[in-house]
Design a protein around this motif. Structure first.
Motif, PDB file in Angstrom:
ATOM      1  N   GLU A  96      10.486  -3.220  -5.955  1.00 41.90           N
ATOM      2  CA  GLU A  96       9.120  -3.449  -5.492  1.00 41.90           C
ATOM      3  C   GLU A  96       8.885  -4.952  -5.507  1.00 41.90           C
ATOM      4  OE1 GLU A  96       7.600  -1.202  -4.125  1.00 41.90           O
ATOM      5  OE2 GLU A  96       7.702   0.708  -5.186  1.00 41.90           O
ATOM      6  N   HIS A 105       7.171   7.046  -1.401  1.00 47.43           N
ATOM      7  CA  HIS A 105       5.851   7.106  -2.038  1.00 47.43           C
ATOM      8  C   HIS A 105       4.912   6.185  -1.264  1.00 47.43           C
ATOM      9  CE1 HIS A 105       7.091   3.641  -5.044  1.00 47.43           C
ATOM     10  NE2 HIS A 105       7.182   3.281  -3.790  1.00 47.43           N
ATOM     11  N   HIS A 146       2.010   3.132  -1.270  1.00 47.70           N
ATOM     12  CA  HIS A 146       1.204   2.042  -1.848  1.00 47.70           C
ATOM     13  C   HIS A 146       1.209   0.884  -0.869  1.00 47.70           C
ATOM     14  CE1 HIS A 146       4.735  -0.352  -3.050  1.00 47.70           C
ATOM     15  NE2 HIS A 146       5.282   0.752  -3.523  1.00 47.70           N
ATOM     16  N   HIS A 184       6.350   4.936   2.343  1.00 44.66           N
ATOM     17  CA  HIS A 184       7.603   4.242   2.655  1.00 44.66           C
ATOM     18  C   HIS A 184       8.741   4.788   1.806  1.00 44.66           C
ATOM     19  CE1 HIS A 184       5.601   1.981  -0.578  1.00 44.66           C
ATOM     20  NE2 HIS A 184       6.815   1.707  -1.033  1.00 44.66           N
ATOM     21  N   HIS A 243      12.491   4.111  -0.089  1.00 45.47           N
ATOM     22  CA  HIS A 243      13.195   3.022  -0.780  1.00 45.47           C
ATOM     23  C   HIS A 243      14.672   3.358  -0.852  1.00 45.47           C
ATOM     24  CE1 HIS A 243      10.252   0.227  -2.592  1.00 45.47           C
ATOM     25  NE2 HIS A 243       9.442   1.259  -2.735  1.00 45.47           N
TER      26      HIS A 243
HETATM   27 ZN   LIG Z   1       7.329   1.350  -3.021  1.00 46.28          ZN
END
Ligand SMILES: [Zn+2]
Ligand SMILES: [Zn+2]
Length: 257
Positions: free
Chosen positions: A203, A220, A222, A233, A235
Motif C-alpha cells: 500500500e 479490496h 479504499h 482494486h 493487489h
Molecule cells: Zn489496497
C-alpha cells in the motif's frame, strides 16, 4: 359564449404548439449530447500500449505484448536477450521453458466504468488483464482444470514473467520490472479485464499486502493515488493466488487478436 369557445380553442392550440416545441427541444438536446471519448489520464499509464482509445463505454488498448525488459526468453539475436542472471520467484533454481517470446497483437477492451458482477465470472486461461508495459496478466493456474502454478514458477525469468507455448509473454505474479524499475511496490501495475485496477504488493503507506487482507477475488476497496474517491482494486501478493482469486470482481471485457 361563441367568442369564449374560440378563445379557449386558440389557447389550446397555442399550448399544444408550445408543448410540441418544448418536447422537440428536449429530444434534440438528449440526442446531441456528445459522448466523451476522451481517455482518462489513469489509463495512459499503460505506456506499453501502442494505442489507447475510448468510445465512451469501453477503453481499448492495442498491444504487441512484447516486454520492454531483458529476458532469456527473447531470441539470442534480439537486443533484449540476456542470459539468465537473476533469482527466481520463491528462490528456486531457474529452469528455462522451451518457448521464445513472440509478438502477440491484441486489443484489450475493458469497461470505462467498472461495476461489480454478482456472478463473479471465472477467469480463463490466457490474458485476464494488461500490465503497464502492455504485457498480458495471467491467472494463478498453469493449465486446464486449474492445474497448479507451482511447477511453472521455476521458469519465471528475473522479472517474474515467461512465455507460453505460442510465445505469449505474461506475468502470473508481481511484475518485478514494473515494481522496481518503472514504478514502485505500491504503484498501479495495470488492469484486469473487468476494468478494476491492479496494484503492487504494498500500500502507499508501505504496508505489505497479503492474501489474508483481501477478499475472495483478491482485492479490496479504499482510496488510491489514482482514485482519490476510492475504488475496488486487486493487489499482487507474494503468496498464492498472487493476483486473482475466485474470479473477476466485475464484468469482464475481452481480449481479441
Ligand atoms: Zn489496497
Ligand atoms: Zn504462465
Amino acid at each position: 359564449m361563441g367568442a369564449t369557445k374560440q378563445t379557449l380553442r386558440k389557447l389550446l392550440v397555442a399550448f399544444s404548439t408550445i408543448a410540441v416545441l418544448v418536447s422537440c427541444n428536449k429530444d434534440e438536446t438528449s440526442t446531441t449530447t456528445p459522448v466523451s471519448t476522451e481517455v482518462p489520464a489513469v489509463y495512459k499509464k499503460v505506456y506499453g500500449a501502442t494505442s489507447i482509445t475510448s468510445d465512451g463505454t469501453y477503453i481499448y488498448f492495442k498491444t504487441k505484448n512484447l516486454p520492454d525488459h531483458k529476458s532469456p526468453y527473447y531470441a539470442t539475436t534480439n537486443p533484449l536477450y540476456e542470459a539468465y542472471n537473476g533469482s527466481t520467484f520463491g528462490g528456486n533454481e531457474f529452469k528455462k521453458n522451451p518457448n521464445t517470446i513472440a509478438e502477440y497483437n491484441a486489443t484489450v477492451k475493458i469497461p470505462l466504468n467498472p461495476k461489480v458482477d454478482a456472478s463473479h465470472p471465472a477467469t480463463p486461461l490466457g490474458a485476464i488483464g494488461i500490465a503497464l508495459n502492455g504485457v498480458a496478466l495471467f491467472n494463478q493456474y498453469a493449465g486446464p482444470n486449474n492445474q497448479a502454478l507451482a511447477g511453472e514458477i521455476v521458469s519465471f525469468d528475473k522479472y517474474y514473467g515467461h512465455p507460453q507455448n505460442s510465445g505469449v509473454y505474461h506475468y502470473h505474479v508481481e511484475p518485478l520490472y514494473l515494481t522496481t524499475v518503472k514504478s514502485k511496490k505500491s504503484g498501479l501495475m495495470g488492469f484486469l479485464l473487468d476494468g478494476f485496477p491492479v496494484y503492487g504488493p504494498q500500500e502507499e503507506n508501505g504496508t505489505t499486502v497479503t492474501s489474508s487482507m483481501l477478499d475472495a477475488y483478491h482485492g479490496h476497496t479504499h482510496a488510491t493515488v489514482d482514485y482519490p474517491n476510492g475504488i475496488y482494486h486487486y493487489h499482487f501478493t507474494a503468496d498464492s493466488p498472487y493476483l486473482n482469486g475466485n474470479g473477476y470482481y466485475g464484468t469482464p471485457g475481452t481480449v481479441t487478436q
